[in-house]
Design a protein around this motif. Structure first.
Motif, PDB file in Angstrom:
ATOM      1  N   PRO A   1      17.371  54.931  22.618  1.00 10.09           N
ATOM      2  CA  PRO A   1      17.551  56.032  22.870  1.00 10.09           C
ATOM      3  C   PRO A   1      17.103  57.004  21.861  1.00 10.09           C
ATOM      4  O   PRO A   1      17.046  58.476  22.227  1.00 10.09           O
ATOM      5  CB  PRO A   1      19.223  55.973  23.015  1.00 10.09           C
ATOM      6  N   VAL A   2      16.934  56.797  20.509  1.00  5.36           N
ATOM      7  CA  VAL A   2      16.918  57.731  19.737  1.00  5.36           C
ATOM      8  C   VAL A   2      15.255  57.907  19.796  1.00  5.36           C
ATOM      9  O   VAL A   2      14.994  59.243  19.575  1.00  5.36           O
ATOM     10  CB  VAL A   2      17.088  57.057  18.336  1.00  5.36           C
ATOM     11  N   LEU A   3      14.426  56.880  20.017  1.00  7.40           N
ATOM     12  CA  LEU A   3      13.013  57.160  20.398  1.00  7.40           C
ATOM     13  C   LEU A   3      12.855  58.185  21.427  1.00  7.40           C
ATOM     14  O   LEU A   3      12.239  59.191  21.341  1.00  7.40           O
ATOM     15  CB  LEU A   3      12.305  56.056  20.775  1.00  7.40           C
ATOM     16  N   ARG A   4      13.762  58.031  22.574  1.00  9.80           N
ATOM     17  CA  ARG A   4      13.597  58.869  23.557  1.00  9.80           C
ATOM     18  C   ARG A   4      14.154  60.397  23.160  1.00  9.80           C
ATOM     19  O   ARG A   4      13.298  61.385  23.928  1.00  9.80           O
ATOM     20  CB  ARG A   4      14.592  58.186  24.737  1.00  9.80           C
ATOM     21  N   ARG A   5      15.039  60.548  22.412  1.00  8.37           N
ATOM     22  CA  ARG A   5      15.373  61.647  22.017  1.00  8.37           C
ATOM     23  C   ARG A   5      14.452  62.287  21.336  1.00  8.37           C
ATOM     24  O   ARG A   5      14.171  63.679  21.449  1.00  8.37           O
ATOM     25  CB  ARG A   5      16.716  61.665  21.362  1.00  8.37           C
ATOM     26  N   ALA A   6      13.646  61.900  20.671  1.00 10.78           N
ATOM     27  CA  ALA A   6      12.703  62.440  19.829  1.00 10.78           C
ATOM     28  C   ALA A   6      11.404  62.907  20.589  1.00 10.78           C
ATOM     29  O   ALA A   6      10.700  63.848  20.476  1.00 10.78           O
ATOM     30  CB  ALA A   6      11.763  61.333  18.764  1.00 10.78           C
ATOM     31  N   LEU A   7      11.001  62.117  21.541  1.00 17.23           N
ATOM     32  CA  LEU A   7      10.214  62.514  22.588  1.00 17.23           C
ATOM     33  C   LEU A   7      10.711  63.700  23.355  1.00 17.23           C
ATOM     34  O   LEU A   7       9.553  64.539  23.611  1.00 17.23           O
ATOM     35  CB  LEU A   7       9.712  61.086  23.525  1.00 17.23           C
ATOM     36  N   ALA A   8      11.828  63.594  23.797  1.00 22.99           N
ATOM     37  CA  ALA A   8      12.397  64.883  24.495  1.00 22.99           C
ATOM     38  C   ALA A   8      12.263  66.056  23.576  1.00 22.99           C
ATOM     39  O   ALA A   8      11.780  67.080  23.948  1.00 22.99           O
ATOM     40  CB  ALA A   8      13.651  64.506  24.911  1.00 22.99           C
ATOM     41  N   PHE A   9      12.628  65.919  22.423  1.00 20.80           N
ATOM     42  CA  PHE A   9      12.692  66.875  21.349  1.00 20.80           C
ATOM     43  C   PHE A   9      11.171  67.516  21.249  1.00 20.80           C
ATOM     44  O   PHE A   9      10.836  68.751  21.598  1.00 20.80           O
ATOM     45  CB  PHE A   9      13.031  66.378  20.055  1.00 20.80           C
ATOM     46  N   TRP A  10      10.139  66.759  21.077  1.00 24.01           N
ATOM     47  CA  TRP A  10       8.816  67.056  20.892  1.00 24.01           C
ATOM     48  C   TRP A  10       8.430  67.787  22.253  1.00 24.01           C
ATOM     49  O   TRP A  10       7.774  68.985  22.046  1.00 24.01           O
ATOM     50  CB  TRP A  10       7.883  65.876  20.756  1.00 24.01           C
ATOM     51  N   THR A  11       8.668  67.351  23.491  1.00 23.20           N
ATOM     52  CA  THR A  11       8.162  67.693  24.523  1.00 23.20           C
ATOM     53  C   THR A  11       8.888  68.984  25.005  1.00 23.20           C
ATOM     54  O   THR A  11       8.110  70.005  25.555  1.00 23.20           O
ATOM     55  CB  THR A  11       8.007  66.695  25.716  1.00 23.20           C
ATOM     56  N   ARG A  12       9.912  69.134  24.900  1.00 23.19           N
ATOM     57  CA  ARG A  12      10.814  70.195  25.354  1.00 23.19           C
ATOM     58  C   ARG A  12      10.462  71.396  24.281  1.00 23.19           C
ATOM     59  O   ARG A  12      10.447  72.684  24.734  1.00 23.19           O
ATOM     60  CB  ARG A  12      12.496  69.935  25.297  1.00 23.19           C
ATOM     61  N   MET A  13      10.537  71.177  23.184  1.00 20.35           N
ATOM     62  CA  MET A  13      10.261  72.264  22.126  1.00 20.35           C
ATOM     63  C   MET A  13       9.012  72.753  22.307  1.00 20.35           C
ATOM     64  O   MET A  13       8.777  73.945  22.352  1.00 20.35           O
ATOM     65  CB  MET A  13      10.535  71.970  20.766  1.00 20.35           C
TER      66      MET A  13
ATOM     67  N   ALA B   1      13.341  84.924  24.555  1.00 18.10           N
ATOM     68  CA  ALA B   1      12.884  83.460  24.413  1.00 18.10           C
ATOM     69  C   ALA B   1      13.541  82.687  23.395  1.00 18.10           C
ATOM     70  O   ALA B   1      13.725  81.523  23.615  1.00 18.10           O
ATOM     71  CB  ALA B   1      11.232  83.439  24.275  1.00 18.10           C
ATOM     72  N   ALA B   2      13.900  83.478  22.430  1.00 20.23           N
ATOM     73  CA  ALA B   2      14.683  82.709  21.247  1.00 20.23           C
ATOM     74  C   ALA B   2      16.148  82.069  21.648  1.00 20.23           C
ATOM     75  O   ALA B   2      16.577  81.107  21.331  1.00 20.23           O
ATOM     76  CB  ALA B   2      14.975  83.760  20.296  1.00 20.23           C
ATOM     77  N   LEU B   3      16.419  82.836  22.645  1.00 23.59           N
ATOM     78  CA  LEU B   3      17.915  82.389  23.198  1.00 23.59           C
ATOM     79  C   LEU B   3      17.883  81.197  23.786  1.00 23.59           C
ATOM     80  O   LEU B   3      18.584  80.288  24.072  1.00 23.59           O
ATOM     81  CB  LEU B   3      18.724  83.603  23.919  1.00 23.59           C
ATOM     82  N   PHE B   4      16.854  81.264  24.761  1.00 23.30           N
ATOM     83  CA  PHE B   4      16.403  80.147  25.590  1.00 23.30           C
ATOM     84  C   PHE B   4      16.038  78.850  24.712  1.00 23.30           C
ATOM     85  O   PHE B   4      16.581  77.864  24.942  1.00 23.30           O
ATOM     86  CB  PHE B   4      15.208  80.257  26.708  1.00 23.30           C
ATOM     87  N   PHE B   5      15.281  79.164  23.725  1.00 18.55           N
ATOM     88  CA  PHE B   5      14.987  78.058  22.762  1.00 18.55           C
ATOM     89  C   PHE B   5      16.377  77.527  22.217  1.00 18.55           C
ATOM     90  O   PHE B   5      16.396  76.297  22.395  1.00 18.55           O
ATOM     91  CB  PHE B   5      14.165  78.690  21.760  1.00 18.55           C
ATOM     92  N   GLU B   6      17.077  78.024  22.037  1.00 20.61           N
ATOM     93  CA  GLU B   6      18.365  77.812  21.385  1.00 20.61           C
ATOM     94  C   GLU B   6      19.143  76.817  22.449  1.00 20.61           C
ATOM     95  O   GLU B   6      19.746  76.217  22.059  1.00 20.61           O
ATOM     96  CB  GLU B   6      19.212  78.945  20.900  1.00 20.61           C
TER      97      GLU B   6
END
Lengths: 217, 217
Positions: free
Chosen positions: A170-182, A201-206
């Motif tokens: 689940p941590v690996l998956r979270r890292a991938l999601a972080f990378w791709t979503r950001m 855009a900054a608010l959506f990023f947040e």
DNA sequence: CTCGTGGCGTTATAAGTTCTAACCAACGCG
DNA sequence: CGCGTTGGTTAGAACTTATAACGCCACGAG
């Protein structure tokens, strides 16, 4: 050997000129994109004529990969610096966004349109691994209520890219999601696709970051 | 007038040649990227010499924007076709991924590295709106347990981009998240950043899609 | 059916680009 | 102090985009 400080004067001059060339290259890229990088233009702006630059770089592609390498190095450094200052996953996200906004074309040099034939040199993937390790550490520090997803099973048996990092799937998956979503938000923002849309855009990023740092699945 | 069928022979020939030029342009882009698009090369492959193409396109940039326009048109059509066949949000996602994998460089022509100076023509943003409307419809059809986020408040007062679509803010937010997340995965996959990592990009895409079609916040 | 016009393709040319080749100067190490 | 590596030069080949000037021929109006 290995005293990088006081080198031979020729060597010092060489690295100095190389650095100056890259400086001009960055300015040129920032103002007109990587496709407009012209060795001739750089040479003229440095007061010397055309082919002189080939003493310092094998060609346009060589200079470009050198810049790509520097870009990776730069991101890895800011990531490590942020993590070293005790930044959590959100801190990493803000460091990433700041770094991207600082020079959008540098970001696109790493994550933008690939040239079909081009293959990144090995050391670049090494730096990419470095970045991923910092990201994995930050994701592991995040306590998540271990909501497993079907994809986790696949990840459990395909975790070579984690390079031995002990984090559970689940941590690996979270890292991938972080990378791709950001990256999804940042690349569209930097490319100007949000320009006429009106929202911040900054608010959506947040907002997207919020959802990533929550503990749910 | 307005019978597009039997036009004057000159006109028909012109559109035919224009189409053939674009055909070759696409092949060239697919194999070597947009930066390698050469009018001269296209002309030679069509058996005519250099400047002849300027009768059909004002220049390299003009041809390029025409291709971009076609790319937008193509994506809008596949989206509308999918929605017309009763596809839900997941269906749209699969249509998008299929369309992207079909010709990665076409995808990057739309969503890849932007040229700093370049400004997309108006009709392109119109087509982009068309795409967004289909997406918004699909997101509205999704019943979500109305988990409001702080960002929704901002969206409520900055919804010009929805072009009058009556969906509530959480739906708008879902549409934005769909766009950016799918783009995040797709662009990194198409750019080859997942290449050496070992996991299956399709499965991760599905995993991210899962989380988007769930009802939670 | 004839004739003129306009669209199409041609070559020539200008101004760029990358990159190689050949040549020369000058710096600095032994 | 010399000699060699290093750095810069100009010349030139093979590209590119793009414009200009010229001719041909087909189409459509009369």
């Amino acid at each position: 050997m290995a005293d990088t400080g006081a080198k031979a004067p020729r060597e010092r001059y060489r690295t100095q000129v190389r650095s100056e060339i890259k400086q001009h290259a960055w300015e040129q890229i920032a103002s007109a994109g990587a496709s407009a990088l012209s060795l001739n233009a750089i040479a003229k702006r440095m007061g010397m004529s055309g082919p002189a630059l080939y003493r310092y770089f094998a060609g346009r592609d060589d200079l470009l990969t050198e810049l790509i390498r520097d870009a990776y190095r730069s991101l890895a450094d800011t990531f490590r610096a942020a993590a070293g200052s005790g930044a959590d996953l959100a801190g990493l996200a803000h460091a990433l966004r700041g770094w991207a906004l600082e020079d959008p074309q540098r970001y696109f040099l790493m994550y933008g349109t690939p040239v079909p034939g081009y293959q990144a040199p090995d050391d670049v993937t090494l730096i990419a691994n470095e970045i991923m390790q910092v990201l994995l550490d930050a994701c592991a520090a995040l306590e998540l209520r271990d909501g497993r997803a079907p994809f986790d099973e696949h990840l459990e048996s395909h975790r070579e890219w984690a390079a031995g990092h002990p984090a559970p799937a689940p941590v690996l998956r979270r890292a991938l999601a972080f990378w791709t979503r950001m990256h999804g938000v940042l690349s569209l923002e930097l490319a100007g696709h949000f320009a006429g849309m009106g929202f911040d855009a900054a608010l959506f990023f947040e907002s997207e970051l919020q959802e990533l740092t929550r503990s749910g699945t």
